[in-house]
Scaffold this motif. Structure first.
Motif, PDB file in Angstrom:
ATOM      1  N   UNK A 199       9.652  -6.846   8.048  1.00  7.25           N
ATOM      2  CA  UNK A 199       8.768  -5.720   8.376  1.00  7.25           C
ATOM      3  C   UNK A 199       7.427  -6.196   8.918  1.00  7.25           C
ATOM      4  N   UNK A 200       7.211  -7.494   8.888  1.00  8.10           N
ATOM      5  CA  UNK A 200       5.965  -8.019   9.418  1.00  8.10           C
ATOM      6  C   UNK A 200       4.849  -8.032   8.390  1.00  8.10           C
ATOM      7  N   UNK A 201       3.708  -8.434   8.850  1.00  8.57           N
ATOM      8  CA  UNK A 201       2.532  -8.552   7.996  1.00  8.57           C
ATOM      9  C   UNK A 201       2.013  -7.151   7.639  1.00  8.57           C
ATOM     10  N   UNK A 202       1.619  -6.920   6.364  1.00  8.74           N
ATOM     11  CA  UNK A 202       1.119  -5.587   6.012  1.00  8.74           C
ATOM     12  C   UNK A 202      -0.223  -5.315   6.691  1.00  8.74           C
ATOM     13  N   UNK A 203      -0.420  -4.041   7.013  1.00 10.73           N
ATOM     14  CA  UNK A 203      -1.706  -3.663   7.600  1.00 10.73           C
ATOM     15  C   UNK A 203      -2.765  -3.703   6.505  1.00 10.73           C
ATOM     16  N   UNK A 204      -4.009  -3.582   6.911  1.00 10.33           N
ATOM     17  CA  UNK A 204      -5.112  -3.611   5.945  1.00 10.33           C
ATOM     18  C   UNK A 204      -4.954  -2.469   4.939  1.00 10.33           C
ATOM     19  N   UNK A 205      -4.560  -1.305   5.406  1.00 14.12           N
ATOM     20  CA  UNK A 205      -4.376  -0.137   4.529  1.00 14.12           C
ATOM     21  C   UNK A 205      -3.234  -0.382   3.537  1.00 14.12           C
ATOM     22  N   UNK A 206      -2.101  -0.910   4.031  1.00 10.58           N
ATOM     23  CA  UNK A 206      -0.962  -1.201   3.155  1.00 10.58           C
ATOM     24  C   UNK A 206      -1.327  -2.261   2.121  1.00 10.58           C
ATOM     25  N   UNK A 207      -2.089  -3.275   2.528  1.00  8.30           N
ATOM     26  CA  UNK A 207      -2.495  -4.323   1.595  1.00  8.30           C
ATOM     27  C   UNK A 207      -3.360  -3.747   0.482  1.00  8.30           C
ATOM     28  N   UNK A 258       7.829  -2.702  -7.425  1.00  6.93           N
ATOM     29  CA  UNK A 258       6.884  -1.968  -6.598  1.00  6.93           C
ATOM     30  C   UNK A 258       6.221  -2.939  -5.646  1.00  6.93           C
ATOM     31  N   UNK A 259       5.769  -2.400  -4.573  1.00  6.24           N
ATOM     32  CA  UNK A 259       5.113  -3.242  -3.593  1.00  6.24           C
ATOM     33  C   UNK A 259       6.082  -4.151  -2.860  1.00  6.24           C
ATOM     34  N   UNK A 260       7.347  -3.754  -2.803  1.00  8.02           N
ATOM     35  CA  UNK A 260       8.342  -4.581  -2.128  1.00  8.02           C
ATOM     36  C   UNK A 260       8.453  -4.116  -0.682  1.00  8.02           C
ATOM     37  N   UNK A 261       8.348  -5.030   0.209  1.00  5.33           N
ATOM     38  CA  UNK A 261       8.448  -4.715   1.638  1.00  5.33           C
ATOM     39  C   UNK A 261       9.822  -5.145   2.158  1.00  5.33           C
ATOM     40  N   UNK A 262      10.291  -4.407   3.124  1.00  5.76           N
ATOM     41  CA  UNK A 262      11.552  -4.769   3.745  1.00  5.76           C
ATOM     42  C   UNK A 262      11.396  -6.100   4.455  1.00  5.76           C
ATOM     43  N   UNK A 263      12.446  -6.870   4.388  1.00  2.00           N
ATOM     44  CA  UNK A 263      12.428  -8.168   5.050  1.00  2.00           C
ATOM     45  C   UNK A 263      12.312  -7.973   6.552  1.00  2.00           C
TER      46      UNK A 263
END
Length: 124
Positions: free
Chosen positions: A104-112, A97-102
């Motif tokens: 995809x850039x820096x997570x937004x504040x909401x995603x973090x 869980x919490x895996x981001x696509x390679x």
């Protein structure tokens, strides 16, 4: 062969604790019971005694069949007691869980914040 052995020494020798210090600390904290009563580190363990050791994962219920003064290998240690512990709880297989696509850039504040909630961390 001795008639009895200190509880902390026996718990360490039969590999219910990784170190003698951990075995002593477990006795002092009340996580070790011998014959149903809370054991001090110096409480004697005799052949036939029921020893209950509570660790962070589970409770081990064993009956001493042999007294050991020194730490031994896993096979001889297993012969020094009869294990009457309930089976360990099944570990739930949790997918990634919490895996981001390679890329995809820096997570937004909401995603973090969502990732922190998933991981059980308090949000900042």
């Amino acid at each position: 062969m001795p008639e009895s052995v200190r509880a902390d020494v026996w718990v360490w020798a039969v590999r219910l604790a990784k170190t003698r210090t951990q075995a002593t600390d477990a006795c002092k904290a009340g996580h070790v019971r011998v014959r149903g009563e809370r054991a001090k580190p110096s409480t004697p363990v005799r052949v036939g005694d029921t020893v209950i050791v509570r660790t962070h994962e589970r409770e081990r219920i064993v009956v001493a069949t042999k007294l050991l003064l020194k730490r031994v290998g896993a096979a001889p240690a297993a012969e020094a007691y009869e294990d009457h512990s309930p089976p360990p709880p099944k570990k739930e297989h949790v997918g990634a869980f919490g895996v981001r696509d390679r890329g995809a850039g820096k997570p937004t504040k909401r995603e973090r914040r969502q990732l922190d909630r998933l991981r059980g961390r308090p949000s900042r």
